[in-house]
Write an enzyme that holds these catalytic residues in place. Sequence first.
Site, short mmCIF file in Angstrom:
data_model
loop_
_atom_site.label_atom_id
_atom_site.label_comp_id
_atom_site.label_asym_id
_atom_site.label_seq_id
_atom_site.Cartn_x
_atom_site.Cartn_y
_atom_site.Cartn_z
N PHE A 113 0.85 -1.20 0.00
CA PHE A 113 0.00 0.00 0.00
C PHE A 113 0.89 1.25 0.00
O PHE A 113 1.85 1.32 0.76
CB PHE A 113 -0.88 -0.04 1.25
N ASP A 184 1.99 -5.83 8.03
CA ASP A 184 0.81 -4.99 8.03
C ASP A 184 -0.40 -5.90 7.81
O ASP A 184 -0.50 -6.58 6.78
CB ASP A 184 0.92 -3.93 6.92
N TYR A 209 -10.86 0.13 11.09
CA TYR A 209 -12.07 0.59 10.38
C TYR A 209 -12.43 -0.27 9.19
O TYR A 209 -13.46 -0.06 8.59
CB TYR A 209 -11.93 2.06 9.97
N LYS A 210 -11.56 -1.21 8.82
CA LYS A 210 -11.86 -2.09 7.68
C LYS A 210 -12.67 -3.28 8.18
O LYS A 210 -13.81 -3.13 8.60
CB LYS A 210 -10.56 -2.47 6.97
N ARG A 356 -12.96 -4.20 -6.92
CA ARG A 356 -12.63 -4.92 -5.69
C ARG A 356 -13.90 -5.20 -4.90
O ARG A 356 -14.73 -4.31 -4.71
CB ARG A 356 -11.70 -4.00 -4.89
C1 LIG Z 1 -5.94 0.95 4.65
C2 LIG Z 1 -4.46 0.82 4.71
C3 LIG Z 1 -3.69 1.83 5.29
C4 LIG Z 1 -4.32 3.12 5.78
O1 LIG Z 1 -3.50 3.83 6.63
P1 LIG Z 1 -4.13 5.00 7.54
O2 LIG Z 1 -2.98 5.68 8.14
O3 LIG Z 1 -5.05 4.35 8.54
O4 LIG Z 1 -4.92 5.89 6.64
C5 LIG Z 1 -2.32 1.62 5.39
N1 LIG Z 1 -1.76 0.47 4.93
C6 LIG Z 1 -2.48 -0.50 4.36
C7 LIG Z 1 -1.81 -1.75 3.89
C8 LIG Z 1 -3.85 -0.35 4.22
O5 LIG Z 1 -4.58 -1.30 3.63
#
Ligand SMILES: *Cc1c(COP(=O)(O)O)cnc(C)c1O
Length: 397
Positions: A113, A184, A209-210, A356
């Site tokens: 990400f 992660d 939040y996911k 997705r």
């Molecule tokens: C959703 C997601 C994030 C989001 O990071 P925030 O700091 O909470 O906005 C980071 N890394 C991955 C792999 C994600 O899927």
Amino acid sequence: MTDFAETKTLFHLPEGVVYLDGNSLGPLPKSAPARIAQAVEAEWGAELIGGWTKCGWMDQPTALGDRIGRLIGAAPGTTTIGDTLSIKVFQALSAALALRPDRRIVLTDMGNFPTDLYMAQSLLDALGQGHVLKAVAPEEVADHLGEDVAVLMLTQVDYRTGRRHDMAGLTAAAHEKGALTVWDLAHSAGAIAVNMIGTGADFCVGCTYKFLNAGPGAPAFISVAPQHAEKTEPILAGWLGHAAPFAFEPAYRAGLGIERFRVGTPPVLQMAALDAALDIWDGVDLAALEEKAATLGNLFINEVEARCPDLTLASPRDARHRGSQVSFRHPDGYPIMQALIADGVVGDFRAPDILRFGITPLYLDEADIRTATERIETVMKTRAYDLPEHREVKAVT
Ligand SMILES: *Cc1c(COP(=O)(O)O)cnc(C)c1O
């Protein structure tokens, strides 16, 4: 065994919508509004500043952390929450690098990400010690694990394709070369059965939040294997990670264990929503969840492929190699997703061409999957996505 028909009744799902985006923002637990209202009125309203102790606000990050810890197989007392995932990636990577001072490579994959890559690069730049972020193809990670790798930093489940890394195998391979791991779990926590202790992972981070359904802006989590927690000084030395925050000492002294990974004031109202969301998770068997997600995901793939030959599967076909999402490719992916959303099938689009769909057994069943695939077929056959209104690109996709 978890009764998924029962858990489905615990969520507020708008009438007529099949929600396939719980991998991006989980839906509202029905108990959350009252729990949040209680935190607002009975706690903040009635107790004012006394809430920090009387209502347990100050201890909640570790109490809630332990409940998340169970979901990822972390040891009790090794998880805390706060900030956003970007910050937790930064903290974990910094601590891991400090434990391997003689090495200069952070190995990751190109599918990671963007915020993980940006945070890593900005940390390496700030350190100014010549570290290099090396991003390789996801299938080739193991081949690049050499004696020069300080940290293997991966997102276990690829946010675009849903491809799942072998966390146990790669952690073992990294350790064999003397490297540490930062995993992660943004698309793993609440999606598949993770076993932090069993895999020997060093640092795990993720968001709530996911799949965990704690609401927009909910805090992130970090779990640190107990042998590492007190070995380094925190890069973000916030007052609530101090050994005695209310002694207000001029100099920083790091707190015990996972406490030192706290930074500042915890988000009390957001923690109330997380608390409500975890009430549902407390009763869920993760192995049963993963099995149900595999069944639903396989059904989704079979139905979409049978009905929509123009959509190309972008996720692994074998559920053991996927997280809890299924992605398809199409050059018109963006307008197709807009047409689907207008038709009550809510997924999302990820550039350049990925549609997705999150598969979340807590509130999705086979009938939902069938309804969704029927509607996808209709959108594809009628080319509803050719309407100009579906081609206007929005700020959040
Ligand atoms: C959703 C997601 C994030 C989001 O990071 P925030 O700091 O909470 O906005 C980071 N890394 C991955 C792999 C994600 O899927």
